[in-house]
Design a protein around this motif. Structure first.
Motif, PDB file in Angstrom:
ATOM      1  N   THR A 202       5.150  -3.082   1.833  1.00 17.18           N
ATOM      2  CA  THR A 202       5.022  -1.639   2.046  1.00 17.18           C
ATOM      3  C   THR A 202       3.560  -1.226   1.869  1.00 17.18           C
ATOM      4  O   THR A 202       2.872  -1.715   0.974  1.00 17.18           O
ATOM      5  CB  THR A 202       5.916  -0.869   1.061  1.00 17.18           C
ATOM      6  OG1 THR A 202       7.272  -0.937   1.518  1.00 17.18           O
ATOM      7  CG2 THR A 202       5.519   0.587   0.961  1.00 17.18           C
ATOM      8  N   PRO A 231      10.155   2.296   3.358  1.00 15.90           N
ATOM      9  CA  PRO A 231       9.775   3.134   2.225  1.00 15.90           C
ATOM     10  C   PRO A 231       9.908   4.608   2.544  1.00 15.90           C
ATOM     11  O   PRO A 231       9.674   5.060   3.667  1.00 15.90           O
ATOM     12  CB  PRO A 231       8.304   2.760   1.999  1.00 15.90           C
ATOM     13  CG  PRO A 231       7.828   2.335   3.363  1.00 15.90           C
ATOM     14  CD  PRO A 231       9.000   1.646   3.994  1.00 15.90           C
ATOM     15  N   ILE A 245      12.203   2.141  -1.880  1.00 13.03           N
ATOM     16  CA  ILE A 245      12.034   1.119  -0.852  1.00 13.03           C
ATOM     17  C   ILE A 245      13.332   0.331  -0.669  1.00 13.03           C
ATOM     18  O   ILE A 245      13.984  -0.053  -1.647  1.00 13.03           O
ATOM     19  CB  ILE A 245      10.904   0.141  -1.249  1.00 13.03           C
ATOM     20  CG1 ILE A 245       9.589   0.891  -1.497  1.00 13.03           C
ATOM     21  CG2 ILE A 245      10.701  -0.929  -0.184  1.00 13.03           C
ATOM     22  CD1 ILE A 245       8.507   0.032  -2.148  1.00 13.03           C
TER      23      ILE A 245
END
Length: 373
Positions: A202, A231, A245
Motif C-alpha cells: 500500500t 486501502p 487495508i
C-alpha cells in the motif's frame, strides 16, 4: 485480483483482536431486495463496485462499474444522482469508457468544489502480464461542474512497476493537500502472490494543486507480512489519517499528514473492500465484505478511534459488498453496495444509524422515506 503499502516513526500500541464467528444472521430483519436496488441492469448485466459522495449542495452522486461480467474490456463508468437523500435516482449516464477495463470508480468533492473520480484501468490480456509494465494503472478524472462534464483522465505517478490499483476515495487534509491510497506490486500474476517479495503493498500519493498532479508516493510498508490491498483512508477531527487495508484487516495511521505511518497491525479477518467513514474522533464505521460470513455484506465499528473493532455486523443479504457510506441526515447514513447473484450484479442501498456504543440499526428505504416526510 483485479478487484477481486520506510517507517520513520515507530509507535507501539496494544491491539485487541476482535472475535467473530460464522453465522447466518437469521435473527436479523430482512429488508426486501426489490426495495433496495438503485440500478436495474439497463447499462449492462454486471453493475458493481459503487461509490457515493454527498456534494456541498446536498445532492448525492453515485458512480459504478457496468460490464457484461466481473472482469470485462467492455466496461464503462456510470453515474446516477439523487436530490432526496437516495430515495430516488436519475437514469444512469455513462461518463467514461476506454479500450481498457475501467473499474472500481471512486468519487469525492474537494473543498474547492472539484469532483475527482479515480479508477483503475486494466489491460486484461493475461498473456501480457509477465512482460508488460503497468498492466493496471490508476487514472483520475476531474469535473468543475458537479459532474456534468469531465476532463480527460490523468495517470498518477506510481512506485509500482507491474500493477497499480485503487479501491477507495481520495481524502482532503486541513491544509488542502489531497491524499490518495493505492496499492500494487513489482511482480506479475504468474508468481505466488502471498509470499515475501511478491505481496501487494500500500502507498499514499499526494496532490497540492486540487488533483491536477500527483507526486511523492510513500509506501507504508516495504516488506509487509500480509497482502496489503484495497486501502481506505479517513481524516479524523484531530487531523490523524487512519487507514484500513485488505486482506486481513491491516490498520495503520499517520499523525503528520501522511508522511509517516505506524507499523501495520492486523485484525486477522478475511476483510475485503474496507470503506472508512468517521462519525467522531473515536466513533468510526467501516463497511466491508467478510469472506468467512454468509451473507458477507457487513460493517464493523470502533468506539476508541481504531484501536479495536467490533465483530462484523450484518447489513444485507447476499454476496457482493464494495460498500460506500455518506451521511444523509444528522443521525442517519446511507450504505451503498452491490449484490452478485450468480453473475448478475446490481447496485443497492440501505440506511443505518449508529449508537455511541457501536450498535448498528438498519433502516429500509421505505422506513427512511416515512421518517423524512
Amino acid at each position: 485480483m483485479l478487484k477481486n503499502g520506510t517507517l520513520l516513526t515507530v509507535l507501539c500500541f496494544t491491539m485487541l483482536l476482535s472475535c467473530y464467528e460464522s453465522r447466518t444472521y437469521s435473527e436479523e430483519k430482512v429488508i426486501p431486495e426489490e426495495s433496495t436496488a438503485i440500478s436495474d441492469g439497463s447499462v449492462n448485466k454486471y453493475e458493481a463496485f459503487p461509490d457515493v459522495v454527498r456534494l456541498a449542495n446536498g445532492e448525492l452522486i453515485a458512480v459504478y462499474y457496468a460490464a457484461k461480467e466481473h472482469v470485462s474490456r467492455d466496461s464503462v463508468i456510470v453515474m446516477i444522482r439523487s436530490k432526496d437523500n437516495g430515495i430516488s435516482w436519475t437514469s444512469p449516464k455513462v461518463i467514461f469508457s476506454s479500450p481498457l477495463d475501467d473499474r472500481d470508480p471512486c468519487i469525492m468533492q474537494t473543498r474547492e468544489g472539484t469532483l475527482l473520480l479515480s479508477t483503475m484501468s486494466a489491460d486484461i490480456n493475461m498473456e501480457k502480464w509477465p512482460e508488460v509494465d503497468q498492466t493496471m494503472r490508476v487514472r483520475i478524472l476531474r469535473s468543475e461542474d458537479n459532474g456534468e462534464t469531465w476532463q480527460d483522465p490523468i495517470e498518477i505517478e506510481s512506485p509500482f512497476v507491474k500493477l497499480t490499483a485503487c479501491s477507495s476515495p481520495i481524502v482532503q487534509l486541513a491544509d488542502g493537500d489531497l491524499l490518495m491510497p493505492i496499492y500494487g506490486r513489482e511482480t506479475h500474476n504468474g508468481l505466488k502472490w502471498d509470499a515475501p517479495g511478491h505481496r501487494d503493498r500500500t502507498a499514499i500519493v499526494r496532490s497540492k494543486d486540487n488533483g491536477k498532479t500527483w507526486t511523492d508516493p510513500i509506501v507504508i510498508d516495504e516488506s509487509p507480512e500480509r497482502m496489503n490491498q484495497e486501502p481506505s483512508l479517513c481524516v479524523l477531527p484531530s487531523g490523524r489519517v487512519y487507514c484500513m487495508i485488505r486482506n486481513r484487516g491491516g490498520m495503520t495511521w499517520s499523525d503528520d499528514n501522511g508522511k509517516t505511518w505506524t507499523p501495520i497491525k492486523y485484525l486477522d479477518w478475511p476483510l475485503d473492500c474496507p470503506y472508512l467513514y468517521p462519525i467522531t474522533e473515536k466513533l468510526i464505521v467501516c463497511g466491508m465484505r467478510h469472506r468467512d460470513l454468509s451473507p458477507s455484506i457487513t460493517i464493523t465499528v470502533t468506539t476508541d478511534g481504531g484501536m479495536t473493532w467490533s465483530k462484523p455486523q450484518f447489513m444485507s443479504e447476499g454476496e457482493g459488498a464494495y460498500p460506500s457510506i455518506q451521511r444523509v441526515t444528522d443521525d442517519t447514513y446511507i450504505y451503498v453496495y452491490y449484490r452478485d447473484e450468480t453473475g448478475v450484479a446490481r447496485i443497492h442501498r440501505i440506511y443505518f444509524q449508529v449508537a455511541d456504543d457501536g450498535a448498528i440499526t438498519r433502516i429500509s428505504p421505505d422506513e427512511f422515506r416515512e421518517m423524512n416526510k
